[in-house]
Design a protein around this motif. Structure first.
Motif, mmCIF file in Angstrom:
data_model
loop_
_atom_site.group_PDB
_atom_site.id
_atom_site.type_symbol
_atom_site.label_atom_id
_atom_site.label_comp_id
_atom_site.label_asym_id
_atom_site.label_seq_id
_atom_site.Cartn_x
_atom_site.Cartn_y
_atom_site.Cartn_z
ATOM 1 N N VAL B 228 57.128 -2.915 -33.400
ATOM 2 C CA VAL B 228 56.734 -4.312 -33.156
ATOM 3 C C VAL B 228 57.182 -5.231 -34.283
ATOM 4 C CG1 VAL B 228 54.797 -3.763 -31.655
ATOM 5 C CG2 VAL B 228 54.429 -3.886 -34.130
ATOM 6 N N GLY B 229 57.668 -4.660 -35.395
ATOM 7 C CA GLY B 229 58.068 -5.480 -36.547
ATOM 8 C C GLY B 229 56.916 -5.591 -37.535
ATOM 9 N N GLY B 230 57.255 -5.620 -38.814
ATOM 10 C CA GLY B 230 56.263 -5.543 -39.881
ATOM 11 C C GLY B 230 55.281 -6.702 -39.931
ATOM 12 N N ARG B 231 55.648 -7.849 -39.347
ATOM 13 C CA ARG B 231 54.770 -9.025 -39.434
ATOM 14 C C ARG B 231 53.935 -9.227 -38.180
ATOM 15 N NH1 ARG B 231 59.651 -12.562 -41.664
ATOM 16 N NH2 ARG B 231 60.184 -12.451 -39.471
ATOM 17 N N ASP B 232 54.075 -8.326 -37.208
ATOM 18 C CA ASP B 232 53.477 -8.616 -35.896
ATOM 19 C C ASP B 232 51.961 -8.791 -35.966
ATOM 20 O OD1 ASP B 232 54.274 -8.882 -32.998
ATOM 21 O OD2 ASP B 232 52.608 -7.464 -32.838
ATOM 22 N N LEU B 233 51.298 -8.019 -36.818
ATOM 23 C CA LEU B 233 49.832 -8.084 -36.865
ATOM 24 C C LEU B 233 49.329 -9.037 -37.936
ATOM 25 C CD1 LEU B 233 49.243 -4.314 -36.193
ATOM 26 C CD2 LEU B 233 48.515 -6.173 -34.707
ATOM 27 N N ALA B 238 50.374 -12.942 -34.814
ATOM 28 C CA ALA B 238 49.171 -12.733 -34.002
ATOM 29 C C ALA B 238 49.287 -11.603 -32.979
ATOM 30 C CB ALA B 238 48.759 -14.040 -33.317
ATOM 31 N N GLY B 239 49.994 -10.553 -33.327
ATOM 32 C CA GLY B 239 50.016 -9.377 -32.465
ATOM 33 C C GLY B 239 50.729 -9.574 -31.143
ATOM 34 N N ARG B 240 51.652 -10.530 -31.087
ATOM 35 C CA ARG B 240 52.329 -10.817 -29.820
ATOM 36 C C ARG B 240 52.974 -9.563 -29.207
ATOM 37 N NH1 ARG B 240 52.218 -15.917 -32.069
ATOM 38 N NH2 ARG B 240 52.572 -17.697 -30.669
ATOM 39 N N SER B 241 53.751 -8.848 -30.004
ATOM 40 C CA SER B 241 54.421 -7.658 -29.453
ATOM 41 C C SER B 241 53.448 -6.492 -29.299
ATOM 42 C CB SER B 241 55.597 -7.236 -30.350
ATOM 43 O OG SER B 241 56.686 -8.111 -30.175
ATOM 44 N N THR B 242 52.494 -6.372 -30.229
ATOM 45 C CA THR B 242 51.547 -5.265 -30.154
ATOM 46 C C THR B 242 50.784 -5.302 -28.827
ATOM 47 O OG1 THR B 242 51.307 -5.297 -32.552
ATOM 48 C CG2 THR B 242 49.595 -4.156 -31.299
ATOM 49 N N LYS B 243 50.342 -6.493 -28.454
ATOM 50 C CA LYS B 243 49.587 -6.615 -27.196
ATOM 51 C C LYS B 243 50.448 -6.219 -25.996
ATOM 52 C CE LYS B 243 46.960 -10.493 -28.997
ATOM 53 N NZ LYS B 243 46.800 -11.938 -28.828
ATOM 54 N N GLN B 244 51.692 -6.663 -26.003
ATOM 55 C CA GLN B 244 52.592 -6.289 -24.902
ATOM 56 C C GLN B 244 52.818 -4.777 -24.873
ATOM 57 O OE1 GLN B 244 55.890 -9.231 -25.742
ATOM 58 N NE2 GLN B 244 56.210 -8.847 -23.551
ATOM 59 N N ALA B 245 53.005 -4.202 -26.082
ATOM 60 C CA ALA B 245 53.258 -2.764 -26.164
ATOM 61 C C ALA B 245 52.050 -1.976 -25.670
ATOM 62 C CB ALA B 245 53.604 -2.382 -27.604
ATOM 63 N N LEU B 246 50.845 -2.420 -26.059
ATOM 64 C CA LEU B 246 49.633 -1.722 -25.617
ATOM 65 C C LEU B 246 49.499 -1.783 -24.094
ATOM 66 C CD1 LEU B 246 47.054 -2.799 -28.370
ATOM 67 C CD2 LEU B 246 48.139 -0.558 -28.083
ATOM 68 N N ALA B 247 49.782 -2.956 -23.534
ATOM 69 C CA ALA B 247 49.674 -3.100 -22.081
ATOM 70 C C ALA B 247 50.652 -2.164 -21.375
ATOM 71 C CB ALA B 247 49.937 -4.550 -21.683
ATOM 72 N N ALA B 248 51.865 -2.075 -21.934
ATOM 73 C CA ALA B 248 52.872 -1.207 -21.302
ATOM 74 C C ALA B 248 52.461 0.261 -21.407
ATOM 75 C CB ALA B 248 54.236 -1.432 -21.953
ATOM 76 N N LYS B 263 50.750 -1.843 -41.642
ATOM 77 C CA LYS B 263 50.161 -2.296 -42.894
ATOM 78 C C LYS B 263 48.901 -3.068 -42.521
ATOM 79 C CE LYS B 263 54.720 -2.411 -44.818
ATOM 80 N NZ LYS B 263 55.893 -3.207 -45.140
ATOM 81 N N PRO B 264 48.048 -3.441 -43.509
ATOM 82 C CA PRO B 264 46.776 -4.077 -43.143
ATOM 83 C C PRO B 264 46.985 -5.303 -42.266
ATOM 84 C CG PRO B 264 46.804 -3.540 -45.463
ATOM 85 C CD PRO B 264 48.174 -3.252 -44.947
ATOM 86 N N PRO B 265 46.382 -5.330 -41.073
ATOM 87 C CA PRO B 265 46.532 -6.482 -40.198
ATOM 88 C C PRO B 265 45.586 -7.606 -40.620
ATOM 89 C CG PRO B 265 45.393 -4.705 -39.055
ATOM 90 C CD PRO B 265 45.538 -4.288 -40.478
ATOM 91 N N ASP B 266 45.856 -8.771 -40.123
ATOM 92 C CA ASP B 266 44.929 -9.884 -40.257
ATOM 93 C C ASP B 266 43.649 -9.522 -39.487
ATOM 94 O OD1 ASP B 266 44.560 -12.939 -40.725
ATOM 95 O OD2 ASP B 266 44.056 -12.611 -38.602
ATOM 96 N N ASP B 267 42.475 -9.835 -40.064
ATOM 97 C CA ASP B 267 41.206 -9.416 -39.456
ATOM 98 C C ASP B 267 41.039 -9.956 -38.036
ATOM 99 O OD1 ASP B 267 40.556 -7.973 -41.655
ATOM 100 O OD2 ASP B 267 39.291 -9.535 -42.569
ATOM 101 N N ALA B 268 41.324 -11.253 -37.877
ATOM 102 C CA ALA B 268 41.148 -11.876 -36.555
ATOM 103 C C ALA B 268 42.113 -11.269 -35.546
ATOM 104 C CB ALA B 268 41.360 -13.381 -36.661
ATOM 105 N N VAL B 269 43.344 -11.010 -36.008
ATOM 106 C CA VAL B 269 44.338 -10.423 -35.103
ATOM 107 C C VAL B 269 43.894 -9.020 -34.690
ATOM 108 C CG1 VAL B 269 46.732 -9.641 -34.892
ATOM 109 C CG2 VAL B 269 46.227 -11.798 -36.060
ATOM 110 N N LEU B 270 43.385 -8.268 -35.675
ATOM 111 C CA LEU B 270 42.920 -6.913 -35.386
ATOM 112 C C LEU B 270 41.823 -6.935 -34.325
ATOM 113 C CD1 LEU B 270 42.922 -3.878 -35.979
ATOM 114 C CD2 LEU B 270 41.307 -4.300 -37.838
ATOM 115 N N ALA B 271 40.844 -7.850 -34.513
ATOM 116 C CA ALA B 271 39.742 -7.951 -33.553
ATOM 117 C C ALA B 271 40.277 -8.287 -32.162
ATOM 118 C CB ALA B 271 38.752 -9.013 -34.027
#
Lengths: 473, 512
Positions: B228-233, B238-248, B263-271
């Motif tokens: 998803v790329g190192g900055r995704d979370l 804001a987890g744009r690719s992570t959410k798509q990947a999880l859905a897939a 690496k440590p995600p942003d707290d709000a993004v993680l939630a």
């Protein structure tokens, strides 16, 4: 291989056999091939210098894909019908003392030899000067108005000079309700469009005005309108490319016009001469193919966000392009000098830089873009047959679509590459392939050869920058 | 050196990718009488390297120019070198693709054109960063999911790309994504692991490789690894690719559980992402690398335990203790330096080393990955004390191939560190798999042996520890590589965290 249920997400990516397109490091493509996967590698090269920011901005424009699809659809759906033959003063309201010319706007001071020669000839023809010197002085003094043909929806080959008394073909696109015009072809040799203006040239122009124009008008009015798009589609399958090879097209056009010509009111001597003149001219059709392509590109013009080129034209000094999404703005650069084959004793040093509105044919997907359909043309413009086949195929890399009607038999009837995309030209550095005639650099010389040419690179980054500036944040 | 003739030639508009040029350089360097040869794009980094090699690069050199720099024993040798450059470059042009027969279509020149020609469903883009956005938009608009290997892509562009991708129902894996596995296709740097039911979502390339290799060693297979790329979370993306990947993955019949490596995600993004995962009914586990969190090995161990799998003993080969150093027959009192020197190719492995070593070392660690300004150093810079350098960092790869492909900068640095009396232990990583150097062991083992010999000659002992990420089925073969490195005197660990702990323990009076 997978379970019954397949993931529909990501267009079914996780359930489908991967087929990978790569751009960049070749080693990664090799690694995929080592895994026995289907891989296709783009032979990527950096874009034209300094364009990466504008490219990213224009590629990100959400309007672009649809705008270009619409431009391509309109360009290829356009039809051209020859509906009339009319004098320029009536057709495009050309005022006495105004002269239209090929290419982007131009001042006399910057005009090249053939352009000056053609303007001098037109001034003489209109009776606005007694001698060539007089005509030249008046032109230099700014007595007359000069305006691009394109600004009046007209096109003219080579110098493309149109004066009020000249007869024009009038073509109509019924699908998009557009009209376009082009002058009558004077034949080859010493002719006005190549910058010649001696007595023979002026005498012929008068005969065309007094005899040929009215006869052609009668023919079209009595037995027309004639389907020009249909002839274009057929001639590509008969070895023409519609720019520098128009043999089949010219014969088909004559076949259409003959019944109306021979039954026209006029002396049998005049009619016989009109038929002989038209039949002897293998570029008779060029002046209909050009406005047909103009109608196609007009239909694609003015779509916000579209990066499709709708005009390519040269005035002998500058090469100019206009783009669908940037309106009437011209993006110009110094015209290149064609390379090719020369008539008689002429050589490269005799050739003028690129000139004429006829690059509208390439803009509309024929001419150099259809070179594979016309391998015989290499005997006229240079190159060899493999080059002709490659030229057309290379143009698919810079175009939006394939023309549904204009087809190349030797490429399994693949449609010609149509709709030049500025972003693809900038990304690949591949410049549009233009087949062209060559005018002598000295006013009054006429044609010296024919060859191959491309636009100057500079037009495209400039157009791209304007497209980028027009993208909303 | 000044006595040897040199030549530096600049060529405009002659682009080749960095891997290809590395191969050309090697080929030319093998010419008889050629002492040094570099054929490279004139990026800032490469000009610096060339200057360091004693070449005088013209000031007008720009990143799109090809620079050919040769040093020879004589003018004749130089001439032969020039000839070798020409034939190597000509060889590239005639490499099958250039010569098209009558009627044969020329090769596609853009990603979109290539995709259309082959009806591709996936793109792998590794062009230089400043050009990557254009190719990626082209791929998205052509309906392809993209693995975007290129780095140096601005975050604003990343967001635009990911929004366009979501709209087109395709996934952007990246930018700076090194690893992906899609239905068995290993993209970029990726190990050969058994197929299975664990889906990986990876915001870090070598982190994902470490995790998939540990899973493989534990006998657990992987269905897909979606980067998803190192900055995704981070907050911005804001987890744009992570959410798509999880859905897939939730929709994928092969996948039963998901492990997110980041690496440590942003707290709000993680939630937010956890909410999304819950909504999908997906069994999601996290392997998050950050201060105060378990290392990747520990995260994999908890994941295995949660799935009722036995945690195996991770492959490890500790070298025998160093014999006491004797110099001129007398034992040296100061026979070993005191600093940890970690030279990494894998960014996440370097990060993990910073965290694990940082927990046990008293003195701070300087690094080109350090966020603390006082501890941040350039990767090119030599400094005292504990140092960990990531040779795969953006600044080190401009116009150069990734160190997993072109190890030369790191090999030079290993020699430099070995000559430093301050250097107490060398900690190195080596990542196997597709995309990586086909035979990395020989060069690295040579460098390790040379480093240890140099230290010994100098009266010092120099333990070397290698974190070796790979599997037995990788093209290079884990056991074979481990053997070669162990023979050179290195300790070799599959678990990166274990390698770091072992390295720190080798320091004199090292914290245990």
């Amino acid at each position: 291989m997978s379970a019954d249920r397949q993931s529909a997400n990501l267009r079914g990516l996780l359930g489908a056999e991967p087929v990978v397109a790569t751009a960049g490091v070749g080693l990664f493509a090799d690694a995929l091939r080592d895994q026995a996967l289907t891989v296709i590698e783009a032979e990527w090269q950096p874009p034209m210098e300094g364009t990466e920011g504008d490219l990213a901005r224009v590629l990100a424009d959400p309007r672009r894909a649809q705008a270009n699809a619409l431009a391509a659809q309109r360009m290829t759906a356009s039809t051209a019908t020859l509906v009339d033959v009319v004098q320029a003063k009536d057709a495009v309201g050309l005022e006495r003392g105004t002269f239209l010319h090929a290419g982007p706007p131009l001042e006399w001071e910057r005009a090249s030899g053939p352009m000056r020669g053609a303007l001098i000839g037109a001034v003489l023809f209109e009776g606005l000067a007694e001698t060539a010197e007089d005509a030249e002085e008046q032109l230099a003094a700014g007595v007359f108005e000069l305006e691009p043909c394109h600004h009046r929806d007209a096109v003219g080959p080579m110098a493309g000079v149109i004066s009020p008394s000249m007869w024009l073909y009038e073509l109509r696109d019924e699908v998009h309700d557009n009209m376009s015009w082009c002058s009558l072809n004077e034949g080859l040799g010493k002719v006005l469009r190549y910058g010649a203006y001696n007595d023979e040239v002026i005498t012929r122009l008068h005969w065309m005005t007094d005899v040929l124009g009215p006869l052609l008008q009668q023919s079209v009015r009595s037995t027309g309108p004639f389907d020009i798009t249909g002839i274009l589609a057929q001639m590509l399958q008969m070895g023409d490319e519609g720019h520098n090879r128009n043999r089949a097209g010219s014969l088909m056009l004559l076949r259409e016009m003959l019944p109306g010509l021979i039954t026209a009111e006029g002396s049998s001597t005049d009619i016989a001469e009109a038929v002989r003149f038209s039949g002897a001219n293998e570029h008779f059709f060029l002046n209909l193919g050009m406005p047909a392509c103009k109608l196609a590109t007009m239909a694609a013009h003015g779509i916000p966000g579209s990066t499709i080129v709708t005009t390519m034209a040269r005035n002998g000094t500058d090469f100019g392009i206009r783009v669908s999404g940037t309106g009437e703005q011209w993006f110009t650069g110094p015209a290149n000098t064609p390379e090719g084959l020369f008539l008689g004793d002429y050589g490269p040093k005799d050739a003028n830089p690129d000139i004429g509105d006829s690059a509208i044919t390439e803009t509309g997907g024929i001419g150099g873009f259809a070179m594979a359909a016309a391998p015989a043309i290499v005997k006229f413009v240079g190159g060899d047959v493999p080059f002709a086949l490659q030229a057309t195929q290379r143009m698919y890399e810079i175009t939006e679509t394939e023309h549904p009607m204009f087809q190349v038999p030797i490429l399994e009837f693949r449609g010609t590459p149509t709709g030049i995309d500025v972003t693809k030209v900038v990304r690949t550095g591949i410049l549009p392939q233009i087949n062209t005639g060559m005018a002598g650099a000295v006013a009054g010389t006429g044609q010296v050869g024919a060859g191959l040419v491309t636009p100057p690179e500079a037009c495209f980054p400039a157009a791209l920058a304007a497209l980028a500036a027009a993208v909303d944040d | 050196m000044a006595a040897h003739p040199t030549t530096v030639e600049l060529r405009k508009g002659a682009y080749h990718d960095s891997v290809t040029l590395m191969q050309v350089s090697r080929q030319v360097a093998g010419t008889e009488g050629i002492l040094a040869a570099q054929v490279a794009m004139a990026t800032e980094l490469n000009v610096e390297v060339l200057t360091g090699m004693g070449f005088d690069v013209p000031a007008e050199a720009a990143p799109n120019d090809l620079v050919i720099a040769l040093r020879g024993e004589s003018e004749d040798a130089l001439e032969a070198g020039r000839g070798a450059v020409e034939s190597a470059l000509a060889g590239l042009r005639s490499g099958g693709r250039a010569a098209a027969g009558l009627g044969e279509a020329p090769p596609p020149r853009t990603l979109g054109s290539a995709a259309r020609a082959a009806e591709a469903n996936l793109a792998l883009i590794s062009v230089p960063g400043q050009h990557a956005v254009t190719e990626t938009f082209d791929a998205i608009q052509s309906g392809l999911s993209v693995m975007l290997f290129s780095d140096n892509v601005p975050v604003e562009d990343e967001i635009r790309l990911k929004d366009a991708a979501a709209q087109a129902d395709v996934l952007v894996m990246g930018p700076d994504c090194g690893t992906a596995l899609v239905r068995g296709a290993a993209l970029g740097f990726c190990n050969v692991v058994a197929p299975g039911s664990v889906g990986l979502v990876a915001a870090s390339g070598t982190g994902a490789q470490q995790v998939m290799c540990l899973l493989d060693a534990a006998g657990v297979g992987v269905s897909h690894c979606l980067g998803v790329g190192g900055r995704d979370l981070k907050a911005q993306v804001a987890g744009r690719s992570t959410k798509q990947a999880l859905a897939a993955l939730a929709d994928d019949p092969e996948t039963t559980s998901v492990l997110v490596v980041s690496k440590p995600p942003d707290d709000a993004v993680l939630a937010d992402v956890e909410d999304v995962a819950r909504g999908l009914g997906l069994d999601v586990h996290w392997a998050i690398l950050g201060a105060g969190r378990p290392d990747l090995t520990a995260a994999v161990e908890s994941f295995l335990a949660a799935r009722g799998r036995t945690v195996p003993k991770w492959p490890a080969r500790a070298a025998e203790d160093e014999p006491p150093i004797s110099l001129n027959g007398t034992e040296s009192a100061s026979g070993q330096g005191t600093a940890l020197r970690g030279l990494f190719c894998g960014g996440t492995l370097a990060d993990e080393a910073m965290l694990v070593a940082g927990d046990v070392l008293d003195a701070p660690i300087r690094s080109n990955l350090a966020h603390d300004e006082n501890l941040h150093v350039s990767g090119q810079q030599r400094v005292d004390g504990h140092v960990i350098i990531d040779f795969g960092d953006d600044e080190m790869t401009q116009g150069r191939a990734h160190p997993m492909i072109d190890p030369s900068l790191r090999l030079e640095r290993i020699a430099a560190e070995a000559a430093d009396p301050d250097c107490g232990v060398l900690l190195l990583d080596l990542v196997l798999g597709h995309g990586a150097h086909p035979d990395p062991a020989a060069d690295l083992a040579g460098a390790i042996r040379a480093a240890r010999d140099a230290a010994h000659t100098d009266g010092r002992s120099l333990p070397v520890v290698v974190s070796l990420t790979g599997t037995e089925n990788d093209p290079q073969g884990y056991a074979r590589v481990a053997d070669v490195l162990a023979d050179a005197g290195a300790s070799v660990f599959l678990s990166n965290a274990a390698a770091v702990r072992h390295a720190v323990a080798q320091l004199p009076g090292g914290t245990r």
